[in-house]
Motif scaffolding. Structure first.
Motif, PDB file in Angstrom:
ATOM      1  N   UNK A   1     -15.807  14.520   1.351  1.00 58.83           N
ATOM      2  CA  UNK A   1     -15.017  15.077   2.242  1.00 58.83           C
ATOM      3  C   UNK A   1     -14.374  13.769   2.981  1.00 58.83           C
ATOM      4  N   UNK A   2     -15.160  12.913   3.563  1.00 61.53           N
ATOM      5  CA  UNK A   2     -14.819  11.499   4.155  1.00 61.53           C
ATOM      6  C   UNK A   2     -14.101  11.806   5.354  1.00 61.53           C
ATOM      7  N   UNK A   3     -14.228  13.230   6.060  1.00 64.57           N
ATOM      8  CA  UNK A   3     -13.524  13.630   7.117  1.00 64.57           C
ATOM      9  C   UNK A   3     -12.137  13.432   7.240  1.00 64.57           C
ATOM     10  N   UNK A   4     -11.323  13.479   5.964  1.00 68.01           N
ATOM     11  CA  UNK A   4     -10.090  13.590   5.498  1.00 68.01           C
ATOM     12  C   UNK A   4      -9.749  15.035   5.619  1.00 68.01           C
ATOM     13  N   UNK A   5      -8.734  15.453   6.342  1.00 66.64           N
ATOM     14  CA  UNK A   5      -8.476  16.808   6.698  1.00 66.64           C
ATOM     15  C   UNK A   5      -7.889  17.676   5.345  1.00 66.64           C
ATOM     16  N   UNK A   6      -7.321  16.878   4.487  1.00 66.08           N
ATOM     17  CA  UNK A   6      -6.756  17.297   3.314  1.00 66.08           C
ATOM     18  C   UNK A   6      -7.768  17.941   2.422  1.00 66.08           C
ATOM     19  N   UNK A   7      -9.026  17.096   2.670  1.00 67.55           N
ATOM     20  CA  UNK A   7     -10.398  17.468   1.942  1.00 67.55           C
ATOM     21  C   UNK A   7     -11.415  18.564   2.284  1.00 67.55           C
ATOM     22  N   UNK A   8     -10.702  19.193   3.342  1.00 66.34           N
ATOM     23  CA  UNK A   8     -11.857  20.079   4.194  1.00 66.34           C
ATOM     24  C   UNK A   8     -12.167  21.387   3.357  1.00 66.34           C
TER      25      UNK A   8
END
Length: 118
Positions: free
Chosen positions: A52-59
């Protein structure tokens, strides 16, 4: 079962709230007395968290993967038991985003609802 909500660990909880930290890692600068219990196993696995890495596209992928982990996670039963013992429960998290974090997904999972944005 009483009320349950989420709150960033750096914010002040309400009076008489039982504070459960649901991060796998202890948040920087937080004293132990700010938390009643730390259920680090309630947090997502290192693999899911790092993907996830707090990347919105991975949410959306994070929600799917984390909910799959929660389905067999004994920490969920621990949280439910604590919620029966305490009138007000707050799930604490350290992420900066108030909507896209594991505590929001966990709360939705506990309430039997789908996480928005997933």
């Amino acid at each position: 079962m009483g009320t349950m909500r989420i709150l960033r660990v750096y914010e002040e909880p309400g009076p008489d709230e039982y504070r459960i930290l649901v991060d796998r890692l202890w948040p920087r600068g937080i004293r132990k007395d700010r938390v009643d219990v730390w259920l680090k196993d309630a947090g997502p696995s290192t693999e899911v968290r790092n993907a996830f890495g707090h990347v919105p596209e991975h949410f959306a992928a994070f929600v799917k993967d984390y909910r799959a982990e929660l389905a067999t996670n004994p920490a969920v039963d621990e949280i439910r038991a604590l919620a029966k013992e305490h009138e007000k429960v707050v799930l604490l998290y350290s992420a900066k985003d108030h909507r896209q974090n594991q505590a929001a997904v966990l709360l939705d999972f506990l309430n039997g609802v789908d996480t928005p944005g997933a």
